[in-house]
Scaffold this active site. Sequence first.
Site, PDB file in Angstrom:
ATOM      1  CB  ILE A 138      -8.172   5.122  -4.186  1.00  0.00           C
ATOM      2  CG1 ILE A 138      -7.935   6.329  -5.114  1.00  0.00           C
ATOM      3  CG2 ILE A 138      -6.870   4.622  -3.576  1.00  0.00           C
ATOM      4  CD1 ILE A 138      -7.099   6.054  -6.330  1.00  0.00           C
ATOM      5  CE  LYS A 139      -9.825  -3.582  -5.155  1.00  0.00           C
ATOM      6  NZ  LYS A 139      -9.617  -4.759  -6.006  1.00  0.00           N
ATOM      7  CB  ILE A 140      -8.784   1.910   1.322  1.00  0.00           C
ATOM      8  CG1 ILE A 140      -8.136   3.133   0.654  1.00  0.00           C
ATOM      9  CG2 ILE A 140      -8.383   1.822   2.793  1.00  0.00           C
ATOM     10  CD1 ILE A 140      -8.505   4.457   1.304  1.00  0.00           C
TER      11      ILE A 140
END
Length: 364
Positions: A138-140
């Site tokens: 998941i890209k944050i």
Amino acid sequence: MNRMQNVHDLGQSIWLDSFDRKLMDSGKLQKLIDEDALSGITSNPSIFEKAVTSSTDYDEDIRNLAGENKSDEEIFFGFATSDIQRAADILKPVYDKAKGTDGFVSLEVSPHLANNTEGTVNQARELWKTLGRKNVMIKIPGTQEGLAAIKQCISEGININVTLLFGLDRYREVTEAYISGLEERVKNNQPIGHIESVASFFLSRIDVLIDPILKEKKLDSLVGEIAIASAKKAYEIYKEVFFSDRFRNLEQKGANKQKVLWASTSSKDPSFSDVKYVEALIGPDTINTLPMETIDAFRDHGNAASRLENNLLQAGQHLEQIKANGINLDELTQQLEEEGVQKFNKAYDSLLKAIAEKKQKQMA
């Protein structure tokens, strides 16, 4: 031998900075894996916006999901998660061969959450659960508010791709968030060996912003050099942090190093070589995420050699030189972070608008 394969043999993973359904339907993704040793994919709002607006591939999904009374955002994540799951399944043999250290596909939380810690954590949890694959990240965004979200998600066992990194001080904070999240799990007697994370540095944008300033100050010898100098210093920080006694303690419990990933590595200045940001940054235990045209260019005329740790002294001198000439790199990288969030917000809003328009046409 294939030049892309040569890069892989030098210890660097190549991920694709582009994604759409055609890539999988046409068999091109499998071909890239088989012939070019491609071992991962990153997606972002801009990539999905292009895929939706330039094709009819997602029209049926939009129609079906709209029929379930889903919002435009729910429609996007509906078809995006389905595509990411499929890509992750195609890359699963790469993941298995790499013993869980490569073969990942990334999906980003809404960029509108970049300055909202709680919202980021909630959406990251939701996407992680929906995707249900070990080889997804998941890209944050690595914003100030993103740091707490990264630590929390790592402590919950979620794989994280930290995106939109520009500055070295912020990178140190990102490594701290990752390590602290792992330590939290250890404290709670939870396993850490399955968790993977990468820290994504956006490079060519640094040169795009700083090069005109360098020319103004008659520092022409530094034009096109600062992004690479920053990357080299980032790799020094990586080695300092992840070969420290503190991390070694975690490693003995199964922890994986958070690799650095070079992003925004297509040359924006036509006077530069189109493989400039690939050739200069090849080094062990790193990742470079490339658009298709840069992969094609490197396959055609790239020169694969491990250069990341070459001229480290000179890289430090370049950064000192700009500082001595009144250029505040910290301020510029903060500006780039803010602009990066705005660009992703704009692309995301265009994506949702395109979904809304397609939905309206189908209902008419």
